[in-house]
Design an enzyme around this catalytic site. Structure first.
Site, PDB file in Angstrom:
ATOM      1  N   GLY A   1       0.831  -1.218   0.000  1.00 27.04           N
ATOM      2  CA  GLY A   1       0.000   0.000   0.000  1.00 27.04           C
ATOM      3  C   GLY A   1       0.854   1.252   0.000  1.00 27.04           C
TER       4      GLY A   1
ATOM      5  N   ASP B   1      -4.558 -12.685   3.589  1.00 25.92           N
ATOM      6  CA  ASP B   1      -5.431 -11.782   4.340  1.00 25.92           C
ATOM      7  C   ASP B   1      -5.038 -11.870   5.812  1.00 25.92           C
ATOM      8  OD1 ASP B   1      -8.745 -10.689   4.039  1.00 25.92           O
ATOM      9  OD2 ASP B   1      -7.678 -10.834   5.945  1.00 25.92           O
TER      10      ASP B   1
ATOM     11  N   LYS C   1      -9.513   2.042   4.442  1.00 23.58           N
ATOM     12  CA  LYS C   1      -9.273   3.396   4.977  1.00 23.58           C
ATOM     13  C   LYS C   1     -10.129   4.491   4.349  1.00 23.58           C
ATOM     14  CE  LYS C   1      -5.993   4.835   1.558  1.00 23.58           C
ATOM     15  NZ  LYS C   1      -4.940   5.802   1.256  1.00 23.58           N
TER      16      LYS C   1
ATOM     17  N   SER D   1      -4.556   7.309  13.379  1.00 26.62           N
ATOM     18  CA  SER D   1      -4.861   8.497  12.592  1.00 26.62           C
ATOM     19  C   SER D   1      -5.288   9.644  13.506  1.00 26.62           C
ATOM     20  CB  SER D   1      -6.018   8.172  11.623  1.00 26.62           C
ATOM     21  OG  SER D   1      -6.564   9.340  11.035  1.00 26.62           O
TER      22      SER D   1
ATOM     23  N   THR E   1      -7.582  11.302  13.079  1.00 23.24           N
ATOM     24  CA  THR E   1      -9.054  11.283  13.047  1.00 23.24           C
ATOM     25  C   THR E   1      -9.626  10.938  14.415  1.00 23.24           C
ATOM     26  OG1 THR E   1     -10.833  10.663  11.521  1.00 23.24           O
ATOM     27  CG2 THR E   1      -9.491   8.883  12.379  1.00 23.24           C
TER      28      THR E   1
ATOM     29  N   TYR F   1     -14.951   4.168  10.035  1.00 25.76           N
ATOM     30  CA  TYR F   1     -13.496   4.047   9.846  1.00 25.76           C
ATOM     31  C   TYR F   1     -12.762   4.629  11.056  1.00 25.76           C
ATOM     32  CZ  TYR F   1      -8.772   5.312   8.667  1.00 25.76           C
ATOM     33  OH  TYR F   1      -7.408   5.484   8.724  1.00 25.76           O
TER      34      TYR F   1
ATOM     35  N   LYS G   1     -10.312   2.848  14.270  1.00 31.30           N
ATOM     36  CA  LYS G   1      -8.983   3.254  14.757  1.00 31.30           C
ATOM     37  C   LYS G   1      -9.014   3.410  16.276  1.00 31.30           C
ATOM     38  CE  LYS G   1      -6.680   3.215  10.977  1.00 31.30           C
ATOM     39  NZ  LYS G   1      -5.714   2.137  10.740  1.00 31.30           N
TER      40      LYS G   1
ATOM     41  N   PHE H   1      -1.152  12.417  10.520  1.00 33.79           N
ATOM     42  CA  PHE H   1      -2.022  13.506  10.090  1.00 33.79           C
ATOM     43  C   PHE H   1      -2.330  13.278   8.606  1.00 33.79           C
ATOM     44  CE2 PHE H   1      -2.831  16.193  13.771  1.00 33.79           C
ATOM     45  CZ  PHE H   1      -2.241  15.353  14.712  1.00 33.79           C
TER      46      PHE H   1
ATOM     47  N   PHE I   1     -14.169  22.104  -1.176  1.00 38.58           N
ATOM     48  CA  PHE I   1     -15.357  21.886  -0.351  1.00 38.58           C
ATOM     49  C   PHE I   1     -15.487  22.945   0.752  1.00 38.58           C
ATOM     50  CE2 PHE I   1     -16.126  18.352  -2.775  1.00 38.58           C
ATOM     51  CZ  PHE I   1     -15.298  17.263  -2.591  1.00 38.58           C
TER      52      PHE I   1
HETATM   53  P1  NAD Z   1      -3.496   1.656   1.440  1.00 38.37           P
HETATM   54  O1  NAD Z   1      -4.885   1.234   1.160  1.00 38.37           O
HETATM   55  O2  NAD Z   1      -2.658   2.212   0.361  1.00 38.37           O
HETATM   56  O3  NAD Z   1      -2.679   0.430   2.080  1.00 38.37           O
HETATM   57  C1  NAD Z   1      -3.314  -0.536   2.879  1.00 38.37           C
HETATM   58  C2  NAD Z   1      -2.873  -1.890   2.343  1.00 38.37           C
HETATM   59  O4  NAD Z   1      -3.428  -2.912   3.153  1.00 38.37           O
HETATM   60  C3  NAD Z   1      -3.326  -2.145   0.909  1.00 38.37           C
HETATM   61  O5  NAD Z   1      -2.219  -2.585   0.148  1.00 38.37           O
HETATM   62  C4  NAD Z   1      -4.370  -3.256   1.041  1.00 38.37           C
HETATM   63  O6  NAD Z   1      -4.342  -4.127  -0.073  1.00 38.37           O
HETATM   64  C5  NAD Z   1      -3.920  -3.941   2.315  1.00 38.37           C
HETATM   65  N1  NAD Z   1      -4.961  -4.629   3.094  1.00 38.37           N
HETATM   66  C6  NAD Z   1      -6.149  -4.131   3.504  1.00 38.37           C
HETATM   67  N2  NAD Z   1      -6.790  -5.042   4.262  1.00 38.37           N
HETATM   68  C7  NAD Z   1      -5.973  -6.144   4.329  1.00 38.37           C
HETATM   69  C8  NAD Z   1      -6.070  -7.405   4.955  1.00 38.37           C
HETATM   70  N3  NAD Z   1      -7.143  -7.759   5.665  1.00 38.37           N
HETATM   71  N4  NAD Z   1      -5.040  -8.281   4.811  1.00 38.37           N
HETATM   72  C9  NAD Z   1      -3.944  -7.938   4.086  1.00 38.37           C
HETATM   73  N5  NAD Z   1      -3.795  -6.758   3.458  1.00 38.37           N
HETATM   74  C10 NAD Z   1      -4.806  -5.871   3.592  1.00 38.37           C
HETATM   75  O7  NAD Z   1      -3.582   2.680   2.679  1.00 38.37           O
HETATM   76  P2  NAD Z   1      -2.464   3.637   3.264  1.00 38.37           P
HETATM   77  O8  NAD Z   1      -2.821   5.039   2.903  1.00 38.37           O
HETATM   78  O9  NAD Z   1      -1.113   3.117   2.969  1.00 38.37           O
HETATM   79  O10 NAD Z   1      -2.748   3.488   4.841  1.00 38.37           O
HETATM   80  C11 NAD Z   1      -2.049   2.521   5.590  1.00 38.37           C
HETATM   81  C12 NAD Z   1      -2.548   2.607   7.019  1.00 38.37           C
HETATM   82  O11 NAD Z   1      -2.409   3.944   7.500  1.00 38.37           O
HETATM   83  C13 NAD Z   1      -4.025   2.254   7.171  1.00 38.37           C
HETATM   84  O12 NAD Z   1      -4.195   1.532   8.386  1.00 38.37           O
HETATM   85  C14 NAD Z   1      -4.709   3.608   7.282  1.00 38.37           C
HETATM   86  O13 NAD Z   1      -5.902   3.526   8.046  1.00 38.37           O
HETATM   87  C15 NAD Z   1      -3.658   4.408   8.002  1.00 38.37           C
HETATM   88  N6  NAD Z   1      -3.754   5.850   7.761  1.00 38.37           N
HETATM   89  C16 NAD Z   1      -3.743   6.319   6.478  1.00 38.37           C
HETATM   90  C17 NAD Z   1      -3.849   7.712   6.264  1.00 38.37           C
HETATM   91  C18 NAD Z   1      -3.850   8.259   4.867  1.00 38.37           C
HETATM   92  O14 NAD Z   1      -4.280   9.417   4.683  1.00 38.37           O
HETATM   93  N7  NAD Z   1      -3.384   7.540   3.882  1.00 38.37           N
HETATM   94  C19 NAD Z   1      -3.969   8.576   7.349  1.00 38.37           C
HETATM   95  C20 NAD Z   1      -3.973   8.047   8.637  1.00 38.37           C
HETATM   96  C21 NAD Z   1      -3.871   6.665   8.831  1.00 38.37           C
HETATM   97  C1  WQD Z   2      -8.302  17.433   2.992  1.00 37.42           C
HETATM   98  C2  WQD Z   2      -9.013  18.753   2.773  1.00 37.42           C
HETATM   99  C3  WQD Z   2     -11.333  18.572   2.200  1.00 37.42           C
HETATM  100  C4  WQD Z   2     -10.793  16.741  -1.719  1.00 37.42           C
HETATM  101  C5  WQD Z   2      -8.908  11.961   5.244  1.00 37.42           C
HETATM  102  C6  WQD Z   2      -9.493  11.000   6.237  1.00 37.42           C
HETATM  103  C7  WQD Z   2      -8.487  10.702   7.323  1.00 37.42           C
HETATM  104  C8  WQD Z   2      -7.196  10.217   6.698  1.00 37.42           C
HETATM  105  C9  WQD Z   2      -6.677  11.236   5.698  1.00 37.42           C
HETATM  106  C10 WQD Z   2      -7.169   7.809   6.776  1.00 37.42           C
HETATM  107  C11 WQD Z   2     -10.407  18.766   3.379  1.00 37.42           C
HETATM  108  C12 WQD Z   2     -10.539  19.200   1.073  1.00 37.42           C
HETATM  109  C13 WQD Z   2     -10.547  17.297  -0.469  1.00 37.42           C
HETATM  110  C14 WQD Z   2     -11.364  17.538  -2.740  1.00 37.42           C
HETATM  111  C15 WQD Z   2     -11.389  19.401  -1.229  1.00 37.42           C
HETATM  112  N1  WQD Z   2      -7.371   8.968   6.062  1.00 37.42           N
HETATM  113  N2  WQD Z   2     -10.839  18.602  -0.242  1.00 37.42           N
HETATM  114  N3  WQD Z   2     -11.632  18.846  -2.458  1.00 37.42           N
HETATM  115  O1  WQD Z   2     -10.471  14.594   4.992  1.00 37.42           O
HETATM  116  O2  WQD Z   2      -8.405  15.602   6.120  1.00 37.42           O
HETATM  117  O3  WQD Z   2      -8.607  13.138   5.916  1.00 37.42           O
HETATM  118  O4  WQD Z   2      -7.713  11.418   4.701  1.00 37.42           O
HETATM  119  O5  WQD Z   2      -6.847   7.710   7.912  1.00 37.42           O
HETATM  120  O6  WQD Z   2      -9.018   9.717   8.173  1.00 37.42           O
HETATM  121  O7  WQD Z   2     -10.596  11.642   6.847  1.00 37.42           O
HETATM  122  O8  WQD Z   2      -8.173  14.510   3.887  1.00 37.42           O
HETATM  123  O9  WQD Z   2      -7.447  14.879   1.584  1.00 37.42           O
HETATM  124  O10 WQD Z   2      -9.829  14.052   2.003  1.00 37.42           O
HETATM  125  O11 WQD Z   2      -9.202  16.416   2.560  1.00 37.42           O
HETATM  126  O12 WQD Z   2     -11.644  20.590  -0.999  1.00 37.42           O
HETATM  127  O13 WQD Z   2     -11.624  17.088  -3.892  1.00 37.42           O
HETATM  128  O14 WQD Z   2      -9.192  18.962   1.374  1.00 37.42           O
HETATM  129  O15 WQD Z   2     -12.570  19.236   2.377  1.00 37.42           O
HETATM  130  O16 WQD Z   2     -10.637  20.045   3.930  1.00 37.42           O
HETATM  131  P1  WQD Z   2      -9.008  14.563   5.259  1.00 37.42           P
HETATM  132  P2  WQD Z   2      -8.669  14.894   2.424  1.00 37.42           P
END
Ligand code: NAD
Ligand code: WQD
Length: 343
Positions: free
Chosen positions: A11, A59, A86, A126, A128, A153, A157, A182, A222
């Site tokens: 991922g 998985d 996510k 997160s 969040t 979601y 967490k 973040f 937005f």
């Molecule tokens: P991503 O979807 O790119 O990566 C997650 C990976 O996990 C994917 O490759 C998916 O195939 C794999 N996966 C999902 N469920 C699985 C399972 N049951 N078994 C095996 N593999 C599985 O997401 P990401 O952005 O890299 O996020 C990674 C972690 O960080 C997640 O836990 C997400 O909640 C957390 N996180 C992400 C963000 C963000 O904005 N990207 C922010 C805060 C927290």
């Molecule tokens: C950022 C800002 C939108 C798209 C989310 C999840 C959080 C984490 C990170 C997993 C916001 C604005 C966005 C668009 C816009 N994921 N926006 N037009 O919402 O802070 O966080 O992703 O853990 O849990 O909630 O990130 O990138 O979606 O939005 O104006 O087409 O950009 O309103 O203010 P967010 P985001």
């Protein structure tokens, strides 16, 4: 050298973390069910590091398959658990899928770790979990109150953090580091790996880069009627490579530090908030690409403003997210051009 199991390692954040782990000399085994990534990511990692990590397409919720991975790699000394679903919006439509996947995979992982006496876990959490912090809690540090989740979601967490804390309370051998990210953005400077959003991007920067690439006619902002300097929402955008490096620091600390607590929590952000409109301007300045946009109504569930107080991570992990924002935004654009074959 020690082996780290990286769940969800093909991922976005997991692949960048695998690169940093391998470059610091760790052996890595990735387990991923490829539900939201491609096996081709292994080639991208190899293009950077010079070799592929070990990989098992399983998985994490499948006890037998996960147990077999631990049997195959008896030198696993720690786990970084990225695997989860996510997408906030999808979690509202399909809550049971999120509870089964995000809760089930963590419980299974903890059971298998205990069986194999693997005692070090880094967990992807997160910001969040903080919801919309009160003004007095901004910038938000690890003592800020956890607020009722705004989505299934976000709830997974919070529940996962509680599961880890309870499991550690029951088993003094289990050590855990909870990392609250973040807003991760950008791509590896090589453009061999990056973010591959499925379908229409929900997150801001992938939508911006796809607009710049001509895949989207314009960006919808937005809302610009929030109580912020320019009316648009504020976030703490952290470079995914800086974030990946924090995971290596966390693993190093778990394996070698004498002063660590059993469960440690760190906010991983830059400490600087950036508004949506500012990010657009910075992207245009960094890339020379004009981003057409329209201000539309607020997106349901969006919080107004949040950014981190990263002092604890800076001091305890010896880590800082310090890549200049324009370099980060340029990395995202370089990646978008790479995947779209744009010169
Ligand atoms: P991503 O979807 O790119 O990566 C997650 C990976 O996990 C994917 O490759 C998916 O195939 C794999 N996966 C999902 N469920 C699985 C399972 N049951 N078994 C095996 N593999 C599985 O997401 P990401 O952005 O890299 O996020 C990674 C972690 O960080 C997640 O836990 C997400 O909640 C957390 N996180 C992400 C963000 C963000 O904005 N990207 C922010 C805060 C927290
Ligand atoms: C950022 C800002 C939108 C798209 C989310 C999840 C959080 C984490 C990170 C997993 C916001 C604005 C966005 C668009 C816009 N994921 N926006 N037009 O919402 O802070 O966080 O992703 O853990 O849990 O909630 O990130 O990138 O979606 O939005 O104006 O087409 O950009 O309103 O203010 P967010 P985001």
């Amino acid at each position: 050298m020690a082996r780290i199991l990286v769940t969800g390692g093909t991922g976005y954040i997991g692949s960048h973390t695998t690169v940093e782990l391998m470059q610091q000399g760790y052996e890595v085994t990735i387990v991923d069910n490829l539900s939201n990534s491609s096996i081709d990511v292994l080639d991208g990692i190899a293009a950077i590091v010079g070799r592929k990590p070990e990989f098992a397409n399983i998985d994490c919720g499948n006890f037998v398959d996960l147990d077999n991975v631990f049997k195959q790699y008896p030198d696993i000394v720690g786990v970084i658990h990225f695997a989860a679903s996510k997408a906030v919006g999808e979690s509202v439509e399909k809550p049971l899928l999120y509870y089964r996947n995000n809760i089930g995979s963590l419980v299974t992982l903890l059971e298998v770790m205990q069986l194999h006496k693997v005692q070090n876990l880094v967990f992807s959490s997160s910001c969040t979990v903080y919801g919309q912090p009160d003004a007095k809690h901004l910038p938000v540090d690890e003592t800020a109150p956890i607020q009722k989740a705004l989505s299934p979601y976000g709830n997974t967490k919070q529940i996962n953090e509680e599961i880890i804390t309870d499991a550690a309370h029951a088993d003094s051998d289990l050590h855990a580091t909870i990392l609250r990210y973040f807003n991760p953005i950008g791509a590896h400077p090589s453009a061999h790996i990056g973010e591959l959003p499925n379908g229409v991007p929900q997150n801001l920067l992938p939508f911006v880069t796809q607009t710049a690439a001509g895949l989207r006619p314009e960006l919808k902002v937005f809302g610009d009627d929030y109580n912020t300097p320019d009316g648009s929402c504020i976030r703490d955008y952290i470079y995914v490579v800086d974030l990946a490096k924090a995971h290596v620091k966390a693993i190093d600390r778990m394996l070698h530090a004498k002063d660590r607590e059993q469960v440690e929590i760190f906010n991983l952000g830059t400490g600087t908030g950036l508004s949506v409109l500012t990010l657009i301007r910075e992207f245009e300045a960094a890339t020379g690409q004009k981003i057409p946009y329209t201000i539309v109504g607020r997106r349901e569930g969006d919080i107004e403003q949040v950014w981190a107080a990263p002092k604890r991570a800076n001091e305890v992990l010896g880590w800082k997210a310090d890549t200049p924002i324009r370099d980060v935004l340029a990395s995202a654009w370089k990646w978008e051009k790479h995947i779209r074959n744009i010169k």
